[in-house]
Scaffold this motif. Structure first.
Motif, PDB file in Angstrom:
ATOM      1  N   ALA B 162      15.688  18.352  81.666  1.00  0.00           N
ATOM      2  CA  ALA B 162      16.638  18.031  82.720  1.00  0.00           C
ATOM      3  C   ALA B 162      17.555  19.220  82.982  1.00  0.00           C
ATOM      4  O   ALA B 162      17.814  19.596  84.129  1.00  0.00           O
ATOM      5  CB  ALA B 162      17.455  16.810  82.332  1.00  0.00           C
ATOM      6  N   MET B 163      18.031  19.846  81.892  1.00  0.00           N
ATOM      7  CA  MET B 163      18.933  20.970  82.064  1.00  0.00           C
ATOM      8  C   MET B 163      18.210  22.148  82.707  1.00  0.00           C
ATOM      9  O   MET B 163      18.737  22.805  83.601  1.00  0.00           O
ATOM     10  CB  MET B 163      19.490  21.370  80.692  1.00  0.00           C
ATOM     11  CG  MET B 163      20.590  22.381  80.731  1.00  0.00           C
ATOM     12  SD  MET B 163      22.045  21.790  81.603  1.00  0.00           S
ATOM     13  CE  MET B 163      23.121  21.313  80.266  1.00  0.00           C
ATOM     14  N   LYS B 164      16.983  22.371  82.278  1.00  0.00           N
ATOM     15  CA  LYS B 164      16.203  23.479  82.832  1.00  0.00           C
ATOM     16  C   LYS B 164      16.002  23.273  84.329  1.00  0.00           C
ATOM     17  O   LYS B 164      16.215  24.182  85.128  1.00  0.00           O
ATOM     18  CB  LYS B 164      14.855  23.521  82.125  1.00  0.00           C
ATOM     19  CG  LYS B 164      14.000  24.717  82.447  1.00  0.00           C
ATOM     20  CD  LYS B 164      12.811  24.709  81.503  1.00  0.00           C
ATOM     21  CE  LYS B 164      11.857  25.837  81.740  1.00  0.00           C
ATOM     22  NZ  LYS B 164      10.736  25.757  80.797  1.00  0.00           N
ATOM     23  N   LEU B 165      15.619  22.070  84.682  1.00  0.00           N
ATOM     24  CA  LEU B 165      15.385  21.768  86.094  1.00  0.00           C
ATOM     25  C   LEU B 165      16.666  21.967  86.903  1.00  0.00           C
ATOM     26  O   LEU B 165      16.661  22.642  87.935  1.00  0.00           O
ATOM     27  CB  LEU B 165      14.884  20.328  86.216  1.00  0.00           C
ATOM     28  CG  LEU B 165      14.660  19.801  87.623  1.00  0.00           C
ATOM     29  CD1 LEU B 165      13.336  19.071  87.673  1.00  0.00           C
ATOM     30  CD2 LEU B 165      15.745  18.864  88.065  1.00  0.00           C
ATOM     31  N   ALA B 166      17.774  21.405  86.392  1.00  0.00           N
ATOM     32  CA  ALA B 166      19.013  21.492  87.161  1.00  0.00           C
ATOM     33  C   ALA B 166      19.421  22.948  87.347  1.00  0.00           C
ATOM     34  O   ALA B 166      19.796  23.361  88.448  1.00  0.00           O
ATOM     35  CB  ALA B 166      20.122  20.713  86.460  1.00  0.00           C
ATOM     36  N   LEU B 167      19.323  23.744  86.272  1.00  0.00           N
ATOM     37  CA  LEU B 167      19.793  25.129  86.372  1.00  0.00           C
ATOM     38  C   LEU B 167      18.870  25.962  87.244  1.00  0.00           C
ATOM     39  O   LEU B 167      19.329  26.778  88.044  1.00  0.00           O
ATOM     40  CB  LEU B 167      19.927  25.747  84.981  1.00  0.00           C
ATOM     41  CG  LEU B 167      21.019  25.141  84.119  1.00  0.00           C
ATOM     42  CD1 LEU B 167      21.103  25.860  82.801  1.00  0.00           C
ATOM     43  CD2 LEU B 167      22.354  25.183  84.822  1.00  0.00           C
ATOM     44  N   MET B 168      17.561  25.755  87.114  1.00  0.00           N
ATOM     45  CA  MET B 168      16.656  26.578  87.923  1.00  0.00           C
ATOM     46  C   MET B 168      16.777  26.223  89.402  1.00  0.00           C
ATOM     47  O   MET B 168      16.776  27.100  90.264  1.00  0.00           O
ATOM     48  CB  MET B 168      15.216  26.424  87.445  1.00  0.00           C
ATOM     49  CG  MET B 168      14.982  27.185  86.158  1.00  0.00           C
ATOM     50  SD  MET B 168      13.255  27.387  85.762  1.00  0.00           S
ATOM     51  CE  MET B 168      12.765  28.638  86.928  1.00  0.00           C
ATOM     52  N   LEU B 169      16.898  24.926  89.694  1.00  0.00           N
ATOM     53  CA  LEU B 169      17.062  24.549  91.095  1.00  0.00           C
ATOM     54  C   LEU B 169      18.402  25.039  91.623  1.00  0.00           C
ATOM     55  O   LEU B 169      18.520  25.435  92.782  1.00  0.00           O
ATOM     56  CB  LEU B 169      16.932  23.037  91.272  1.00  0.00           C
ATOM     57  CG  LEU B 169      15.537  22.490  90.996  1.00  0.00           C
ATOM     58  CD1 LEU B 169      15.453  21.033  91.382  1.00  0.00           C
ATOM     59  CD2 LEU B 169      14.480  23.271  91.759  1.00  0.00           C
ATOM     60  N   MET B 170      19.411  25.043  90.748  1.00  0.00           N
ATOM     61  CA  MET B 170      20.704  25.576  91.176  1.00  0.00           C
ATOM     62  C   MET B 170      20.582  27.073  91.449  1.00  0.00           C
ATOM     63  O   MET B 170      21.215  27.587  92.368  1.00  0.00           O
ATOM     64  CB  MET B 170      21.736  25.321  90.082  1.00  0.00           C
ATOM     65  CG  MET B 170      23.147  25.588  90.497  1.00  0.00           C
ATOM     66  SD  MET B 170      23.695  24.395  91.716  1.00  0.00           S
ATOM     67  CE  MET B 170      25.279  25.060  92.116  1.00  0.00           C
ATOM     68  N   GLY B 171      19.759  27.758  90.648  1.00  0.00           N
ATOM     69  CA  GLY B 171      19.514  29.166  90.911  1.00  0.00           C
ATOM     70  C   GLY B 171      18.895  29.347  92.283  1.00  0.00           C
ATOM     71  O   GLY B 171      19.313  30.215  93.059  1.00  0.00           O
ATOM     72  N   GLY B 172      17.905  28.507  92.592  1.00  0.00           N
ATOM     73  CA  GLY B 172      17.306  28.552  93.923  1.00  0.00           C
ATOM     74  C   GLY B 172      18.343  28.302  94.992  1.00  0.00           C
ATOM     75  O   GLY B 172      18.435  29.036  95.982  1.00  0.00           O
ATOM     76  N   SER B 173      19.186  27.291  94.763  1.00  0.00           N
ATOM     77  CA  SER B 173      20.218  26.980  95.754  1.00  0.00           C
ATOM     78  C   SER B 173      21.166  28.149  95.940  1.00  0.00           C
ATOM     79  O   SER B 173      21.626  28.400  97.049  1.00  0.00           O
ATOM     80  CB  SER B 173      21.051  25.787  95.331  1.00  0.00           C
ATOM     81  OG  SER B 173      20.253  24.763  94.901  1.00  0.00           O
ATOM     82  N   SER B 174      21.481  28.842  94.841  1.00  0.00           N
ATOM     83  CA  SER B 174      22.409  29.965  94.968  1.00  0.00           C
ATOM     84  C   SER B 174      21.829  31.042  95.867  1.00  0.00           C
ATOM     85  O   SER B 174      22.537  31.603  96.703  1.00  0.00           O
ATOM     86  CB  SER B 174      22.701  30.572  93.599  1.00  0.00           C
ATOM     87  OG  SER B 174      23.374  29.663  92.812  1.00  0.00           O
ATOM     88  N   LEU B 175      20.532  31.330  95.692  1.00  0.00           N
ATOM     89  CA  LEU B 175      19.898  32.323  96.559  1.00  0.00           C
ATOM     90  C   LEU B 175      19.932  31.851  98.006  1.00  0.00           C
ATOM     91  O   LEU B 175      20.257  32.609  98.924  1.00  0.00           O
ATOM     92  CB  LEU B 175      18.447  32.549  96.127  1.00  0.00           C
ATOM     93  CG  LEU B 175      18.238  33.241  94.794  1.00  0.00           C
ATOM     94  CD1 LEU B 175      16.770  33.339  94.470  1.00  0.00           C
ATOM     95  CD2 LEU B 175      18.848  34.626  94.843  1.00  0.00           C
ATOM     96  N   ILE B 176      19.606  30.568  98.203  1.00  0.00           N
ATOM     97  CA  ILE B 176      19.620  30.030  99.561  1.00  0.00           C
ATOM     98  C   ILE B 176      21.022  30.122 100.141  1.00  0.00           C
ATOM     99  O   ILE B 176      21.214  30.535 101.286  1.00  0.00           O
ATOM    100  CB  ILE B 176      19.131  28.573  99.550  1.00  0.00           C
ATOM    101  CG1 ILE B 176      17.686  28.509  99.084  1.00  0.00           C
ATOM    102  CG2 ILE B 176      19.261  27.949 100.927  1.00  0.00           C
ATOM    103  CD1 ILE B 176      17.209  27.126  98.771  1.00  0.00           C
TER     104      ILE B 176
END
Lengths: 467, 496
Positions: B162-176
């Motif tokens: 769950a943490m991995k998913l949240a952080l990686m998707l947040m990383g994607g969101s940050s780039l976006i």
């Protein structure tokens, strides 16, 4: 001179006098003391909204306008919220009246600082808002950490004041006046002026706990009683953020090219260091202290833009920040008053036992992390939007990376509350109706605040008052 | 037609759920809510056909605009075209099936259904908004529900996943987010007024240097959402730890948000950069396709198997988009829909098997076709769809991608096409092996012989999703007709 100009200050002084006189009759031993003080604070808020003339007083030392009145109203409301959140802790102390007298004195200092148009009342206000806090931080009489916090706050604050005074002397040297207007006109991009800026702003940044002036923050937040920490992290910080507009945009407006670099570097440092140090904290008050350092970094980003949007964004963000931070510390205070613990493992399984508090805490933390649907998302994005400036894109890049780091920090608490199922669960929790209702109101506001775009508009409209 | 209904229906469902107390009523309310949403989205798509047939040629239909933060030009502007409509129907279908599948969930029913509905709300909002800020708002809205769904109701190493998913998707969101801030800022510099509005940004011609940066930021950001190699690692862990309904949503919808963003924002709004830089993503997509397929072969856990095969299948989406040909784009969209339905059914079927056998390991199952003919057949159909059997949706989508990618001449494009096509063979290996060892042969444990076949809700899920797969397999022209106009619009913008 029109004395109604000082209506916010008169009301505060009135309450302080009531408390001082009341103390002679042991008013704080009476059972009705806490309801009474909350009532007085409500009156304080209501009187703040009575329309009154704006203008200048004391030979141009003091002024009010819609912007300042609005700032004071926000702080008044925050004061009531903090007071209610701290009720559980207050019941157990013996120094209730003193607590409020000192708190209100500090507020009075903040109001003076917000209204000042001259360095003298500004300085007076700043000191008046800090010194009572050292006593307040020391209010957990039996705790050594609390005394340590008090000492640390007063010593480091004195140190920063000294630096600031040196900056003020340089300012006087280069301009021959201490009026904000004269100072603003005298500023030029010369080394001496820049030196004056750096010394002066160090003092301000110190109170705001911007890295590298943040070293006192975590220790003081940890040691002080949670109700006081709440005040330190919310009102005290918000006040300095408001004042920073006068300092950066007004006094040093002509030095903008000089300070943009400094402010953006400090913004980056604050965000990153705040988040990195929060990673490994096991004490929730320390964790929130470091998180507040990183929030300050985000706020500084908005100042880089140097436009009406900066004011709008900071206004919007600071209200959301106040609501979220006060709610988060409110839950900390509740858990602390029932379990006596402020470590993260005290929160294990909070969701399974007391879902309401866990939910409130989670929403407050998501708002701090800037996750929708909370208003924190809008606040953070507005700060970043306001801070876009050619040549300073890298600040935004660092801010975006920090969004991930801060999400980890806040999710850590959420994980402990929602997912982990520890043995040392909290068995019972205080069910103070008033606190619960206040928190619920804060949380609803956090969720619904995105439907109040007017706040942003006001910020833009009142930009003229800070320039 | 009012697109706001797509927000109101789930929102009202959510609020009703929060007020209710009894578990049974909560389930029924969420089923009814998502059912109404499904019907409404079908009505939308039919009236969309009618409007197009009547000669409406606007890029978006059913437009609506609500002022939000006027001084930042943030408006909740809505509008749909064929691409977003098909995604909305897909979302409604998957959410409805997800709720049916979760009928027997035991713990914290209220919170579970509330989070699922909140998750779907984010997807609907994402697909209908034409303002980048609002679009980003809805994209981010899904982060927390995903985290909590996996963390609370998940299995295995759920906290980590769950943490991995949240952080990686947040990383994607940050780039976006950086990319979107760039759009806002540069539209002010090169277009006069800063705007987030897609319809205004299309007419803006940004200099190529700016386009390059924004393209890389947004495409990579959305690429993380589609589990693009090398940012795919959240997907296998996240999908396999999640409860069934959440896996269905994650693989079925959430990964499509990324594909939709790559198409609608990176490619549509930044045509010159797309022409110049899409080769990067062609390479990454080819690696994802092949790597995903080989990684799937090594998996022993059914959920991990499907998760890795999703990485491979979503590689086709990115490949189709990055090829920048009409057939390629069409294929990418078809693949998004096809994979969405297929993977949802796959996860649903795995969930049903797991509920009965209490294992997801391929080598521990065997001979399940005999006691579970209904679930078994669903498993076979979805497997065959995954390996691209003609007559099912997978074939149509992947074949269209290949046609599109073969249109591009050049060594890189040829190699990418061949690599992608070769992966089909690998897919056949793992699918047939998994089907064979779980369904055929002798029953491996004797308690499996008395297992009960699908219940009413499971039958409904299988029927619904399977009809989607078959419909696309036999009547692809319906979909192509729906999408043609919008694919042309995008292509005309790319090849000016």
């Amino acid at each position: 001179m029109d004395f109604t100009l000082l209506r916010f200050e008169w009301v505060l002084i009135g309450i302080i006098v009531v408390l001082l006189v009341g103390k002679l009759t042991d008013i704080d031993k009476k059972p009705y003391f806490i309801p009474l003080i909350n009532l007085l604070l409500v009156v304080n808020i209501l009187l703040g909204f009575v329309p009154m003339p704006h203008g200048e007083a004391f030979g141009n030392f003091f002024r009010t306008n819609s912007l300042i009145a609005f700032e004071k109203n926000i702080l008044n409301i925050a004061l009531l919220l903090i007071s209610v959140m701290g009720n559980e802790w207050l019941k157990k102390t013996t120094v209730q009246a003193e607590h409020y007298i000192l708190l209100l004195t500090s507020m009075l200092g903040i109001f003076l600082m917000l209204s000042s148009t001259h360095i003298l009342p500004f300085y007076l206000g700043l000191e008046m808002s800090t010194i009572p806090l050292a006593a307040l931080a020391n209010f957990e009489m039996s705790s050594q950490k609390s005394s340590e916090a008090g000492i640390k706050l007063i010593l480091s604050s004195a140190f920063s004041t000294a630096i600031m005074l040196f900056g003020i002397s340089l300012l006087y040297g280069v301009s021959g006046s201490l009026y904000f207007n004269d100072l603003a006109n005298a500023m030029q991009s010369q080394p001496l002026h820049l030196a004056a800026f750096i010394f002066f702003i160090s003092g301000v940044f110190f109170k705001m706990s911007v890295v590298p002036f943040h070293l006192w923050t975590a220790d003081v937040y940890e040691g002080a009683p949670t109700a006081v920490t709440n005040y330190l992290a919310s009102i005290s910080k918000a006040a300095i953020v408001f004042v920073l507009f006068n300092v950066l945009f007004k006094i040093f407006g002509h030095l903008q090219e000089g300070w943009t670099l400094i402010v953006s570097l400090l913004a980056i440092l604050s965000m990153t260091i705040g988040n990195l140090f929060a990673l490994r904290q096991e004490n929730i008050k320390r964790l929130l202290a470091f998180s507040s350092i990183s929030q300050v970094g985000y706020i500084l980003v908005a100042y880089i833009g140097f436009s009406p949007h900066s004011l709008g964004a900071v206004f919007y963000f600071i209200i959301v920040y106040l609501l979220s931070n006060i709610t988060a510390f409110g839950v900390v205070s509740i858990v602390e008053s029932t379990t006596g613990r402020v470590t993260l493992d005290a929160y294990k399984g909070l969701y399974h036992r007391f879902p309401t508090y866990a939910l409130f805490m989670a929403i407050a933390l998501f708002s701090l992390a800037g996750i929708p649907p909370t208003a924190g998302f809008f606040g953070k994005l507005f700060l970043l939007t306001a801070g876009i400036q050619p040549m300073y894109y890298w600040v935004l890049v660092v801010a975006a990376i920090n969004l991930i780091l801060s999400l980890y920090n806040y999710l850590r608490i959420v994980r402990i509350m929602f997912i982990e199922n520890g043995e040392n669960r909290i068995e019972s929790i205080s069910t103070n109706r008033l606190i619960l209702v206040t928190m619920a109101t804060c949380v609803l506001l956090i969720l619904a605040f995105s439907f109040f775009p007017q706040v942003y508009q006001w910020g833009i409209a009142w930009y003229g008052f800070v320039r | 037609m009012n697109l706001l209904m797509l927000i109101w229906i789930p929102l009202l469902t959510l609020l009703t759920i929060l007020l209710l107390k009894k578990d049974k009523t909560i389930k029924i309310v969420s089923l009814i809510g998502s059912g109404i949403q499904l019907l409404y989205s079908l009505v939308l798509i039919i009236s969309y056909y009618r409007y197009r047939a009547a000669g409406w040629t606007d890029a978006y239909l059913f437009e609506n605009r609500i002022t939000w933060f006027p001084s930042l030009s943030i408006h909740f502007s809505m509008g749909v075209d064929g691409i977003s409509l098909i995604m909305i129907v897909l979302t409604a279908l998957v959410v409805f099936s997800g709720i049916l599948v979760s009928w027997n969930i035991q713990t914290r029913i209220k919170d579970f259904f509330a989070l699922i509905i909140l998750l779907s709300l984010g997807a609907y909002g994402f697909f209908i908004s034409t303002n980048l800020f609002v679009l980003f708002f809805f994209l981010e809205l899904a982060v927390i529900p995903k985290y909590l769904l996996i963390g609370i109701w998940g299995s295995g190493k759920k906290e980590y996943s769950a943490m991995k998913l949240a952080l990686m998707l947040m990383g994607g969101s940050s780039l976006i987010l950086l990319g979107l801030l760039g759009f806002y800022h540069y539209s002010g510099i090169y277009g006069g007024t800063s705007t987030w509005d897609i319809k205004e940004l299309v007419h803006l011609s940004l200099p190529i240097e700016v386009q390059r940066v924004l393209y890389l930021l947004t495409f990579t950001g959305f690429g993380i959402f589609t589990a693009l190699f090398p940012f795919h690692t959240w997907a296998p862990d996240g999908h396999s730890s999640a409860p069934t309904a959440a896996s269905m949503f994650l693989a079925g919808i959430s990964m499509k948000l990324g594909g939709y963003g790559c198409l609608r924002i990176s490619t549509f709004l930044l045509p010159e950069a797309a022409q110049e830089l899409s080769w990067i993503y062609i390479i990454l997509a080819s690696i994802a396709i092949l790597y995903g397929a080989f990684a799937t072969m090594m998996q022993k856990d059914l959920k991990y198997m499907n998760a890795y095969s999703s990485v491979s299948h979503c590689g086709f989406v990115v490949l189709g988009i990055a090829m920048l040909t009409r057939a390629g784009l069409m294929g990418a969209i078809l693949q998004m829909v096809s994979h969405g339905v297929m993977t949802a059914l796959f996860f649903a079927a795995i969930g049903m098997l797991y509920e009965r056998t209490h294992t997801r390991m391929i080598n521990e199952m065997g001979g399940l076709m005999k006691p579970l003919p209904f679930i078994g057949s669903a498993f076979i159909v979805v497997g065959l769809c995954s390996l691209g059997l003609p007559g099912l949706s997978g074939f149509i989508a992947e074949a269209t991608v290949f046609v599109g990618s073969w249109e591009r001449t050049g060594l890189l494009y040829r190699i990418a096409t061949i690599v992608a096509a070769a992966s089909i063979v690998v897919t056949a290996v793992y699918i047939l092996r998994a089907l064979g060892s779980t369904l055929w042969g002798t029953i491996s444990h004797k308690e499996y012989a008395v297992l009960k076949d699908a219940t009413w809700n499971e039958k409904a899920v299988i029927f619904l999703l399977m009809s989607g797969i078959v419909m696309m397999g036999f009547f692809p022209f319906l979909f192509i007709q729906l999408l043609n106009h919008d694919v042309l619009t995008i292509m005309n913008n790319v090849i000016k």
